[in-house]
Write a protein that holds these residues in place. Structure first.
Motif, PDB file in Angstrom:
ATOM      1  N   SER A 199       0.873  -1.166   0.000  1.00  0.00           N
ATOM      2  CA  SER A 199       0.000   0.000   0.000  1.00  0.00           C
ATOM      3  C   SER A 199       0.917   1.224   0.000  1.00  0.00           C
ATOM      4  O   SER A 199       2.121   1.089  -0.244  1.00  0.00           O
ATOM      5  N   SER A 207      -5.372   2.101   7.925  1.00  0.00           N
ATOM      6  CA  SER A 207      -6.222   3.289   8.003  1.00  0.00           C
ATOM      7  C   SER A 207      -7.476   3.071   7.173  1.00  0.00           C
ATOM      8  O   SER A 207      -7.393   2.658   6.008  1.00  0.00           O
ATOM      9  N   SER A 208      -8.628   3.373   7.764  1.00  0.00           N
ATOM     10  CA  SER A 208      -9.892   3.225   7.027  1.00  0.00           C
ATOM     11  C   SER A 208      -9.960   4.172   5.837  1.00  0.00           C
ATOM     12  O   SER A 208     -10.752   3.970   4.913  1.00  0.00           O
ATOM     13  N   LYS A 209      -9.129   5.228   5.845  1.00  0.00           N
ATOM     14  CA  LYS A 209      -9.127   6.175   4.724  1.00  0.00           C
ATOM     15  C   LYS A 209      -8.423   5.592   3.493  1.00  0.00           C
ATOM     16  O   LYS A 209      -8.583   6.109   2.391  1.00  0.00           O
ATOM     17  N   VAL A 210      -7.613   4.557   3.700  1.00  0.00           N
ATOM     18  CA  VAL A 210      -6.885   3.923   2.587  1.00  0.00           C
ATOM     19  C   VAL A 210      -7.316   2.456   2.540  1.00  0.00           C
ATOM     20  O   VAL A 210      -6.766   1.611   3.249  1.00  0.00           O
ATOM     21  N   PRO A 211      -8.334   2.137   1.733  1.00  0.00           N
ATOM     22  CA  PRO A 211      -8.909   0.782   1.761  1.00  0.00           C
ATOM     23  C   PRO A 211      -7.889  -0.338   1.542  1.00  0.00           C
ATOM     24  O   PRO A 211      -8.036  -1.432   2.114  1.00  0.00           O
ATOM     25  N   THR A 242      -5.021  -0.668   2.752  1.00  0.00           N
ATOM     26  CA  THR A 242      -4.376  -1.053   4.014  1.00  0.00           C
ATOM     27  C   THR A 242      -5.268  -1.997   4.809  1.00  0.00           C
ATOM     28  O   THR A 242      -4.792  -2.930   5.451  1.00  0.00           O
TER      29      THR A 242
END
Length: 312
Positions: free
Chosen positions: A181, A187-191, A193
């Motif tokens: 990634s 982080s939920s902001k970066v699917p 991950t």
């Protein structure tokens, strides 16, 4: 850039005890695809069956001085028909691999993935590059940069297992997969991950087997021990990955091409997850890269035979 291609040479040498792999070469209607098949045959890697318009194949071979005497030709009038005929050769047991000639990848894959007459298995079909990167000790497997555009988590699990199985077929002593990634924290902001973390838990639960897997990892701390040390990532994979699972096709394509065009790497290509290995070559590939792709297919086919024998 002069190269010794030691990694690819080792791959090719490891096939020296194998019988040439009966391979349907699909629509080889340009000099590079006919010559690639002929050179792989001369190296003892494949036994080519040329599938496509006979008159055109013979004319191109004659024009470029490529000797194709002795190679059977299955006459098929155009590229889609050649793909269907080549898949039929596999289903009839006459070919144990496919090799892309001068047709579009999607034309070949449409025949492979046909629900009624194709070569589907229970596994998602995916592509792997086996990359020879100058200055990097081991070959790097990168997946998927050519078939799955935006894979779901379940599809990524299949892509991961295909890559691990490839590593075993290539006799990699310890397969270390980095799920890539842009960062190494979840982080939920970066699917990607979140999916990387889920894949690692799937490995813990035995849903994917056969390798050390860690992620999310950024590219630097996946392959550079010093970057992993600075980030204080305690992992048997970080800094030592030999398989890179990318978030999507765009990331994989850019990674593979940047290694090729900026770092002078070569990229042997193979499609896995169908009944037989599929050799995907590019018109820009060197002969050494084409031979390496054929060697990879031969080793995958050998592993499949051994697995089938063990099962019954």
């Amino acid at each position: 850039m002069e190269r010794d291609h030691a990694k690819y040479q080792r791959l090719i040498e490891s096939c020296s005890s194998l019988e040439p792999l009966p391979t349907a070469v699909v629509h080889p209607c340009d000099a590079s695809s006919i010559d690639g098949a002929a050179q792989a045959a001369q190296a003892g890697l494949i036994a080519p069956i040329l599938v496509g318009p006979r008159a055109r194949i013979e004319a191109v071979a004659a024009q470029h001085g490529i000797d194709i005497t002795g190679y059977p030709i299955v006459d098929a009038p155009y590229s889609e028909a050649a793909a269907v005929a080549a898949v039929a050769l596999v289903r009839e047991g006459k070919a144990q691999a496919l090799m892309k000639g001068s047709l579009h990848t999607d034309e070949l894959m449409a025949a492979v993935l046909s629900r009624d007459s194709g070569l589907r298995t229970g596994r998602r079909v995916s592509h792997c590059f086996v990359m020879d990167v100058p200055g990097h000790e081991d070959a790097l497997i990168i997946t998927d940069a050519a078939v799955n555009i935006a894979p779901t988590l379940d599809e990524k699990a299949d892509i991961l297992q295909n890559a691990i199985d490839l590593g075993h077929a290539l006799n990699v002593a310890e397969i270390r997969v980095a799920v890539l990634s842009a960062m190494e924290t979840v982080s939920s902001k970066v699917p990607s991950t979140v999916e990387a973390a889920a894949l690692c838990k799937m490995v813990d639960r035995g849903q994917v087997t056969g390798a050390l897997v860690d992620g999310p990892l950024a590219l630097d701390n996946a392959i550079d021990p010093e970057a992993a040390r600075i980030k204080q990532i305690d992992s048997p994979v970080a800094g030592r990955a030999n398989v890179l699972l990318v978030p999507d096709l765009e990331a994989g394509n850019m990674l593979a091409k940047s290694l090729s065009f900026l770092a002078g790497a070569d990229a042997a290509g193979i499609v896995l997850g169908a009944r037989v290995p599929i050799i995907l070559t590019s018109r820009a590939d060197s002969i050494m890269t084409r031979l390496a792709s054929c060697a990879v297919a031969a080793l995958v086919a050998k592993a499949r035979r051994e697995s089938n024998n063990a099962m019954g």
